[in-house]
Design an enzyme around this catalytic site. Structure first.
Site, short mmCIF file in Angstrom:
data_model
loop_
_atom_site.label_atom_id
_atom_site.label_comp_id
_atom_site.label_asym_id
_atom_site.label_seq_id
_atom_site.Cartn_x
_atom_site.Cartn_y
_atom_site.Cartn_z
N ARG A 122 0.88 -1.18 0.00
CA ARG A 122 0.00 0.00 0.00
C ARG A 122 0.91 1.21 0.00
NH1 ARG A 122 -5.36 1.46 3.43
NH2 ARG A 122 -6.12 0.08 1.80
N HIS A 149 -7.25 1.02 -6.56
CA HIS A 149 -7.48 0.15 -5.39
C HIS A 149 -8.11 -1.14 -5.93
CE1 HIS A 149 -7.80 -1.15 -1.41
NE2 HIS A 149 -8.66 -0.29 -0.90
N GLN A 152 -10.02 -3.77 -3.77
CA GLN A 152 -11.34 -3.26 -3.37
C GLN A 152 -12.35 -3.51 -4.49
OE1 GLN A 152 -12.26 -1.61 -0.32
NE2 GLN A 152 -14.24 -2.09 -1.19
N ASP A 244 -17.05 7.47 -1.76
CA ASP A 244 -15.78 7.31 -1.06
C ASP A 244 -15.49 8.64 -0.36
OD1 ASP A 244 -13.20 6.52 -0.29
OD2 ASP A 244 -12.33 6.71 -2.30
N CYS A 284 -16.30 1.86 0.19
CA CYS A 284 -15.13 1.03 0.48
C CYS A 284 -14.79 1.04 1.97
CB CYS A 284 -13.94 1.52 -0.33
SG CYS A 284 -13.61 3.28 -0.14
N ARG A 312 -13.63 -8.70 1.00
CA ARG A 312 -12.20 -8.43 0.80
C ARG A 312 -11.40 -9.68 1.13
NH1 ARG A 312 -10.22 -3.23 0.95
NH2 ARG A 312 -8.32 -4.29 0.33
N1 CP Z 1 -11.32 -0.16 2.10
C1 CP Z 1 -10.08 -0.19 2.57
O1 CP Z 1 -9.10 -0.38 1.83
O2 CP Z 1 -9.97 -0.02 3.92
P1 CP Z 1 -8.61 0.17 4.72
O3 CP Z 1 -8.05 1.52 4.32
O4 CP Z 1 -9.01 0.12 6.17
O5 CP Z 1 -7.67 -0.92 4.36
N1 NVA Z 2 -9.83 6.93 -1.52
C1 NVA Z 2 -9.53 6.45 -0.20
C2 NVA Z 2 -9.80 4.99 -0.09
C3 NVA Z 2 -9.55 4.39 1.25
C4 NVA Z 2 -9.79 2.90 1.30
C5 NVA Z 2 -8.09 6.77 0.13
O1 NVA Z 2 -7.23 6.65 -0.75
O2 NVA Z 2 -7.82 7.17 1.26
#
Ligand code: CP
Ligand code: NVA
Length: 325
Positions: A122, A149, A152, A244, A284, A312
């Site tokens: 990540r 993502h 997701q 989101d 998400c 997930r």
């Molecule tokens: N939806 C998602 O990726 O959640 P987190 O940021 O908690 O991993």
């Molecule tokens: N768009 C958000 C998604 C989190 C799962 C971010 O990048 O923070």
């Protein structure tokens, strides 16, 4: 032509023996389109089997170790990857904080290659993931970047398929920031033959290169892509409405400006009522109640946000099986 909206075809079920698991040609999942169309379909089928019969796969990653590299916070992604790996019989090592500050990414990748069997990352920048994939001989999985993502989106598509059966011809509306989650959702939904409508404020639209890819996918699947700044138009008649956060991780300092820019883009009861009566609400998570969504909508019977979160786990197990198992 896709079947009419609401036509319910159950996904095809083929029971696959673990030794005949489908594989991902390129060996990585750095972005949604790393999975070919048939690989995406196979992954969704495998997810169904993993969800129904987890014990069949409990030794599939025995002796396999994954490196989890997280530059940003996470609840769902981190917990579901750690659990998925353990429940498949493998194990993982977690490192948090910046990747590639202390030493070049090419060295990070080639160290991890010597010890582990795969990398889940990540990152702030998609370039970090692409560089890891370039230098590592291991499968590299994108666990969220600024641009995509994809894990997701797999869970979202699986959740919608569980709910509606065949997705072709249904309408999915995304209201909010046109960044990582919207990009992945747009590409995946159009590939499944879903019509996709996105409404963003001016200046927060989806990236032009990804829109071009989405248009090409829509041309193949026969689905429609609609891009606007009008939440009502996007949501009108939709079977699924998605939003989101307005300030993604790394953009928290823009919070005040974004609150003003996104004020007309909240998914509240008034907006959600313009969707189909059978519509589901997706997010998400994490969600900021009172900003992009009201408590009333996210807590309603039409909300499937915790199904998404649960799935997930199952889709990532299928992904790990296809990449590493
Ligand atoms: N939806 C998602 O990726 O959640 P987190 O940021 O908690 O991993
Ligand atoms: N768009 C958000 C998604 C989190 C799962 C971010 O990048 O923070």
């Amino acid at each position: 032509m896709p079947p009419a909206a609401g036509t319910s075809l159950k996904p095809v079920r083929r029971m696959l023996a673990p030794k005949t698991l489908p594989k991902v040609e390129g060996g990585n999942f750095t972005r949604d389109l790393d999975l070919a169309q048939d690989e995406l379909v196979a992954l969704l089928e495998l997810t169904q089997q993993v969800k129904e019969s987890p014990a069949r796969f409990s030794q599939s990653l025995k002796g396999q170790y994954l490196s989890l590299l997280f530059e940003k916070p996470s609840l769902r992604t981190r917990v579901t990857f750690e659990l998925a790996i353990k429940q498949l019989g493998g194990d993982s090592i977690l490192t948090t904080g910046p990747i590639g500050d202390r030493e070049p990414l090419k060295d990070v990748a080639r160290n991890l290659d010597r010890w582990t069997n795969g990398i889940v990352a990540r990152t702030f920048s998609q370039q970090t993931i692409d560089e890891l994939a370039h230098w590592s001989e291991l499968p590299v999985i994108n666990a969220l970047s600024d641009r995509f993502h994809p894990c997701q989106a797999l869970a979202d598509i699986f959740t919608l398929q569980e709910h509606f059966g065949d997705l072709a011809g249904l309408k999915l509306a995304f209201v909010g920031d046109g960044n990582n989650v919207a990009h992945s959702l747009m590409l995946s939904a159009l590939r499944m033959g879903m019509n996709f409508s996105i409404a963003t404020p001016n200046g927060y639209g989806a990236d032009a290169e990804i829109v071009a890819q989405a248009e090409a996918l829509a041309a193949v699947s026969g689905a429609q892509l609609a891009i606007s700044n009008d939440p009502s138009e996007a949501v009108s008649g939709a079977q699924a409405v998605y939003t989101d956060v307005w300030a993604s991780m790394g953009h928290e300092h823009e919070q005040d400006e974004r609150l003003a820019d996104f004020a007309q883009f909240q998914v509240n009861q008034k907006l959600f009522a313009q969707a189909s009566d059978e519509a589901v609400f997706l997010h998400c998570l994490p969600a900021k109640r009172g900003q992009e969504v009201t408590d009333e909508v996210i807590e309603s019977d039409q909300s499937v946000v915790f199904d998404q979160a649960e799935n997930r786990l199952h889709v990532q197990k299928a992904l790990l099986l296809m990449l590493i198992g």
